[in-house]
Structure formats: structure tokens, C-alpha cells
Design a protein around this motif. Structure first.
Motif, PDB file in Angstrom:
ATOM      1  N   THR A   7       0.830  -1.208   0.000  1.00 25.46           N
ATOM      2  CA  THR A   7       0.000   0.000   0.000  1.00 25.46           C
ATOM      3  C   THR A   7       0.864   1.257   0.000  1.00 25.46           C
ATOM      4  OG1 THR A   7      -1.728  -1.187   1.191  1.00 25.46           O
ATOM      5  CG2 THR A   7      -1.835   1.209   1.229  1.00 25.46           C
ATOM      6  N   GLY A   8       1.917   1.258   0.809  1.00 27.28           N
ATOM      7  CA  GLY A   8       2.818   2.407   0.856  1.00 27.28           C
ATOM      8  C   GLY A   8       3.516   2.650  -0.469  1.00 27.28           C
ATOM      9  N   GLU A   9       3.966   1.570  -1.110  1.00 28.36           N
ATOM     10  CA  GLU A   9       4.652   1.722  -2.395  1.00 28.36           C
ATOM     11  C   GLU A   9       3.699   2.176  -3.494  1.00 28.36           C
ATOM     12  OE1 GLU A   9       6.734  -1.915  -3.187  1.00 28.36           O
ATOM     13  OE2 GLU A   9       8.319  -1.439  -1.748  1.00 28.36           O
ATOM     14  N   ILE A  10       2.482   1.667  -3.483  1.00 26.25           N
ATOM     15  CA  ILE A  10       1.510   2.096  -4.487  1.00 26.25           C
ATOM     16  C   ILE A  10       1.140   3.562  -4.271  1.00 26.25           C
ATOM     17  CG2 ILE A  10      -0.869   1.772  -5.282  1.00 26.25           C
ATOM     18  CD1 ILE A  10      -0.429  -1.252  -4.802  1.00 26.25           C
ATOM     19  N   ALA A  11       0.942   3.962  -3.029  1.00 28.33           N
ATOM     20  CA  ALA A  11       0.621   5.358  -2.734  1.00 28.33           C
ATOM     21  C   ALA A  11       1.778   6.281  -3.120  1.00 28.33           C
ATOM     22  CB  ALA A  11       0.279   5.519  -1.253  1.00 28.33           C
ATOM     23  N   THR A  12       2.992   5.862  -2.833  1.00 34.15           N
ATOM     24  CA  THR A  12       4.156   6.666  -3.186  1.00 34.15           C
ATOM     25  C   THR A  12       4.312   6.769  -4.697  1.00 34.15           C
ATOM     26  OG1 THR A  12       5.262   6.034  -1.145  1.00 34.15           O
ATOM     27  CG2 THR A  12       6.651   6.910  -2.890  1.00 34.15           C
ATOM     28  N   SER A  13       4.122   5.663  -5.403  1.00 32.29           N
ATOM     29  CA  SER A  13       4.251   5.708  -6.859  1.00 32.29           C
ATOM     30  C   SER A  13       3.148   6.568  -7.466  1.00 32.29           C
ATOM     31  CB  SER A  13       4.243   4.299  -7.455  1.00 32.29           C
ATOM     32  OG  SER A  13       2.996   3.674  -7.278  1.00 32.29           O
ATOM     33  N   ALA A  14       1.955   6.540  -6.891  1.00 29.28           N
ATOM     34  CA  ALA A  14       0.876   7.402  -7.387  1.00 29.28           C
ATOM     35  C   ALA A  14       1.205   8.874  -7.145  1.00 29.28           C
ATOM     36  CB  ALA A  14      -0.444   7.025  -6.714  1.00 29.28           C
ATOM     37  N   ALA A  15       1.764   9.185  -5.977  1.00 30.52           N
ATOM     38  CA  ALA A  15       2.121  10.573  -5.664  1.00 30.52           C
ATOM     39  C   ALA A  15       3.228  11.078  -6.587  1.00 30.52           C
ATOM     40  CB  ALA A  15       2.550  10.685  -4.201  1.00 30.52           C
ATOM     41  N   THR A  16       4.249  10.257  -6.819  1.00 35.51           N
ATOM     42  CA  THR A  16       5.327  10.709  -7.704  1.00 35.51           C
ATOM     43  C   THR A  16       4.850  10.779  -9.151  1.00 35.51           C
ATOM     44  OG1 THR A  16       6.197   8.448  -7.832  1.00 35.51           O
ATOM     45  CG2 THR A  16       7.210   9.932  -6.219  1.00 35.51           C
ATOM     46  N   ALA A  17       3.929   9.905  -9.547  1.00 34.64           N
ATOM     47  CA  ALA A  17       3.357   9.994 -10.894  1.00 34.64           C
ATOM     48  C   ALA A  17       2.590  11.304 -11.045  1.00 34.64           C
ATOM     49  CB  ALA A  17       2.453   8.800 -11.177  1.00 34.64           C
ATOM     50  N   LEU A  18       1.870  11.706  -9.998  1.00 26.90           N
ATOM     51  CA  LEU A  18       1.146  12.977 -10.041  1.00 26.90           C
ATOM     52  C   LEU A  18       2.111  14.156 -10.170  1.00 26.90           C
ATOM     53  CD1 LEU A  18      -1.652  14.266  -9.874  1.00 26.90           C
ATOM     54  CD2 LEU A  18      -1.385  14.331  -7.398  1.00 26.90           C
ATOM     55  N   ILE A  19       3.232  14.074  -9.474  1.00 29.57           N
ATOM     56  CA  ILE A  19       4.252  15.124  -9.610  1.00 29.57           C
ATOM     57  C   ILE A  19       4.782  15.149 -11.038  1.00 29.57           C
ATOM     58  CG2 ILE A  19       6.586  15.798  -8.896  1.00 29.57           C
ATOM     59  CD1 ILE A  19       5.828  14.727  -6.073  1.00 29.57           C
ATOM     60  N   GLY A  20       5.070  13.977 -11.597  1.00 27.02           N
ATOM     61  CA  GLY A  20       5.547  13.906 -12.982  1.00 27.02           C
ATOM     62  C   GLY A  20       4.539  14.464 -13.962  1.00 27.02           C
ATOM     63  N   LEU A  21       3.259  14.151 -13.759  1.00 28.95           N
ATOM     64  CA  LEU A  21       2.219  14.692 -14.638  1.00 28.95           C
ATOM     65  C   LEU A  21       2.115  16.206 -14.506  1.00 28.95           C
ATOM     66  CD1 LEU A  21      -0.538  11.963 -14.207  1.00 28.95           C
ATOM     67  CD2 LEU A  21       0.833  12.425 -16.262  1.00 28.95           C
ATOM     68  N   THR A  22       2.311  16.712 -13.301  1.00 33.21           N
ATOM     69  CA  THR A  22       2.301  18.161 -13.091  1.00 33.21           C
ATOM     70  C   THR A  22       3.456  18.820 -13.832  1.00 33.21           C
ATOM     71  OG1 THR A  22       1.293  17.833 -10.919  1.00 33.21           O
ATOM     72  CG2 THR A  22       2.300  19.975 -11.329  1.00 33.21           C
ATOM     73  N   VAL A  23       4.628  18.195 -13.783  1.00 30.60           N
ATOM     74  CA  VAL A  23       5.781  18.709 -14.522  1.00 30.60           C
ATOM     75  C   VAL A  23       5.485  18.705 -16.020  1.00 30.60           C
ATOM     76  CG1 VAL A  23       8.193  18.237 -15.130  1.00 30.60           C
ATOM     77  CG2 VAL A  23       7.466  18.101 -12.749  1.00 30.60           C
ATOM     78  N   CYS A  24       4.913  17.623 -16.500  1.00 31.76           N
ATOM     79  CA  CYS A  24       4.570  17.529 -17.932  1.00 31.76           C
ATOM     80  C   CYS A  24       3.573  18.611 -18.333  1.00 31.76           C
ATOM     81  CB  CYS A  24       4.004  16.150 -18.271  1.00 31.76           C
ATOM     82  SG  CYS A  24       5.218  14.830 -18.241  1.00 31.76           S
ATOM     83  N   TYR A  25       2.559  18.820 -17.502  1.00 31.65           N
ATOM     84  CA  TYR A  25       1.547  19.841 -17.793  1.00 31.65           C
ATOM     85  C   TYR A  25       2.180  21.234 -17.852  1.00 31.65           C
ATOM     86  CZ  TYR A  25      -2.549  22.805 -17.352  1.00 31.65           C
ATOM     87  OH  TYR A  25      -3.503  23.776 -17.551  1.00 31.65           O
ATOM     88  N   GLY A  26       3.030  21.539 -16.898  1.00 34.59           N
ATOM     89  CA  GLY A  26       3.707  22.832 -16.904  1.00 34.59           C
ATOM     90  C   GLY A  26       4.611  22.995 -18.108  1.00 34.59           C
ATOM     91  N   ALA A  27       5.255  21.900 -18.512  1.00 34.04           N
ATOM     92  CA  ALA A  27       6.130  21.960 -19.687  1.00 34.04           C
ATOM     93  C   ALA A  27       5.320  22.186 -20.947  1.00 34.04           C
ATOM     94  CB  ALA A  27       6.948  20.675 -19.791  1.00 34.04           C
ATOM     95  N   LEU A  28       4.144  21.607 -21.024  1.00 39.38           N
ATOM     96  CA  LEU A  28       3.296  21.805 -22.207  1.00 39.38           C
ATOM     97  C   LEU A  28       2.896  23.264 -22.361  1.00 39.38           C
ATOM     98  CD1 LEU A  28       0.996  18.655 -22.067  1.00 39.38           C
ATOM     99  CD2 LEU A  28       2.700  19.208 -23.819  1.00 39.38           C
ATOM    100  N   GLU A  29       2.724  23.949 -21.247  1.00 35.84           N
ATOM    101  CA  GLU A  29       2.391  25.372 -21.313  1.00 35.84           C
ATOM    102  C   GLU A  29       3.533  26.194 -21.908  1.00 35.84           C
ATOM    103  OE1 GLU A  29       1.241  26.539 -17.376  1.00 35.84           O
ATOM    104  OE2 GLU A  29      -0.807  25.801 -17.650  1.00 35.84           O
ATOM    105  N   ASN A  30       4.761  25.723 -21.765  1.00 36.21           N
ATOM    106  CA  ASN A  30       5.924  26.424 -22.309  1.00 36.21           C
ATOM    107  C   ASN A  30       6.292  25.951 -23.708  1.00 36.21           C
ATOM    108  OD1 ASN A  30       6.351  28.034 -20.023  1.00 36.21           O
ATOM    109  ND2 ASN A  30       7.400  26.372 -19.005  1.00 36.21           N
ATOM    110  N   GLY A  31       5.672  24.893 -24.160  1.00 36.34           N
ATOM    111  CA  GLY A  31       5.970  24.357 -25.484  1.00 36.34           C
ATOM    112  C   GLY A  31       7.045  23.285 -25.410  1.00 36.34           C
ATOM    113  N   ILE A  32       6.807  22.181 -26.139  1.00 38.09           N
ATOM    114  CA  ILE A  32       7.766  21.073 -26.101  1.00 38.09           C
ATOM    115  C   ILE A  32       8.309  20.742 -27.496  1.00 38.09           C
ATOM    116  CG2 ILE A  32       6.778  20.064 -24.021  1.00 38.09           C
ATOM    117  CD1 ILE A  32       5.402  17.991 -25.857  1.00 38.09           C
TER     118      ILE A  32
END
Length: 160
Positions: A7-32
Motif C-alpha cells: 500500500t505504501g509503495e503504491i501510494a508513493t508511486s501514485a504521488a510521484t506519478a502525479l508530480i511527474g504529470l504536473t511537470v509535464c503539464y507545466g512543460a506543455l504550457e511552455n511548449g515542447i
């Protein structure tokens, strides 16, 4: 209540995936895309965000596929207490830094960390906390010329 390692590993992987998606979203705003002069400003952050999401997915998959039997708990009452005792002083440091300034908050946090849980001598904790604050002040304010939050105390004594 114990939380399993899975449960801890799944929760941690979900949280870091959300951070990665946030980074991707912010990068899309700047153009890729690639432009005439090279990659857009969001290209490399987008790649980093994708790597974070990929790593998180692999971690989550490994957690799902790993056998559960006999694994120690990820978080039990004793570990939760230790995590809270580690986390609360950091929250207090952030609050004190916003109110009194970064350098005074830093000195108080270092003193607390060395004296209370670290059980070092009072004089050692005071000297180290003042030294860390002064060294950081010199590095950031004088050498790098990056003004950080000083708060009302340092402003009152004329250190802007």
C-alpha cells in the motif's frame, strides 16, 4: 493501524506519478516542440516529467506483482510517531521562517534538531545553529547576492 508495504509503495508511486504529470503539464504550457533555434523551453522538463511518470509506473507495477506474505509493515504506530516527530519541526521551521525570516527560522530549527532529538550539548547546538545561519547569510546575501526572506527582526537591526 498498520499500513502494508504494498500500500505504501503504491501510494508513493501514485504521488510521484502525479508530480511527474504536473511537470509535464507545466512543460506543455511552455511548449515542447523543436524550433529553428532548438528545443522549446518546455522540452527537457517534459522529458523529465515523462521519466518520473515512467519510473512511478514501474514502481507501482513492481509493488503489485511482489508477493505480500511475510513483508514487514510499511508504517506502524512506532514508525508513524517517528515520521511525525520528524515532520512537525519542519512545518514549524516553515512557519517560523515566514514569520521571523529564513535565517532566524533556520537557526531555531538547527538548534532544535541538534539539542532535542540529537541530545548534543547546549553550547554545541547554539554554536552550530548560529554558524549555519551566518554561513548561509554570507553565501546567499553576500557571495551570490540572492536576497532571501529576512523578516522583521533582521530588518529592525538594519540588515536588509
Amino acid at each position: 493501524m498498520d499500513i502494508s508495504r504494498r500500500t505504501g509503495e503504491i501510494a508513493t508511486s501514485a504521488a510521484t506519478a502525479l508530480i511527474g504529470l504536473t511537470v509535464c503539464y507545466g512543460a506543455l504550457e511552455n511548449g515542447i516542440a523543436w524550433e529553428e533555434s532548438g528545443p522549446s523551453s518546455g522540452f527537457f522538463p517534459f522529458c523529465v516529467g515523462c521519466l518520473i511518470v515512467l519510473g512511478s509506473a514501474v514502481t507501482g507495477a513492481q509493488a503489485l506483482l511482489r508477493p505480500v506474505a511475510g513483508a514487514p509493515p510499511f508504517l506502524d504506530a512506532e514508525r508513524a510517531r517517528a515520521a511525525i516527530l520528524f515532520f512537525l519541526p519542519i512545518v514549524a521551521f516553515a512557519a517560523l521562517s515566514a514569520w521571523l525570516g529564513l535565517y532566524i527560522g533556520m537557526a531555531i530549527y538547527i538548534f532544535y534538531a541538534m539539542y532535542v532529538p540529537g541530545r548534543l550539548r547546549l553550547a554545541t547546538a547554539i554554536a552550530a545553529s548560529l554558524a549555519v545561519a551566518v554561513v548561509n547569510f554570507v553565501i546567499f546575501e553576500k557571495l551570490f547576492m540572492v536576497p532571501l526572506l529576512k523578516g522583521p527582526v533582521l530588518n529592525a537591526v538594519g540588515i536588509y
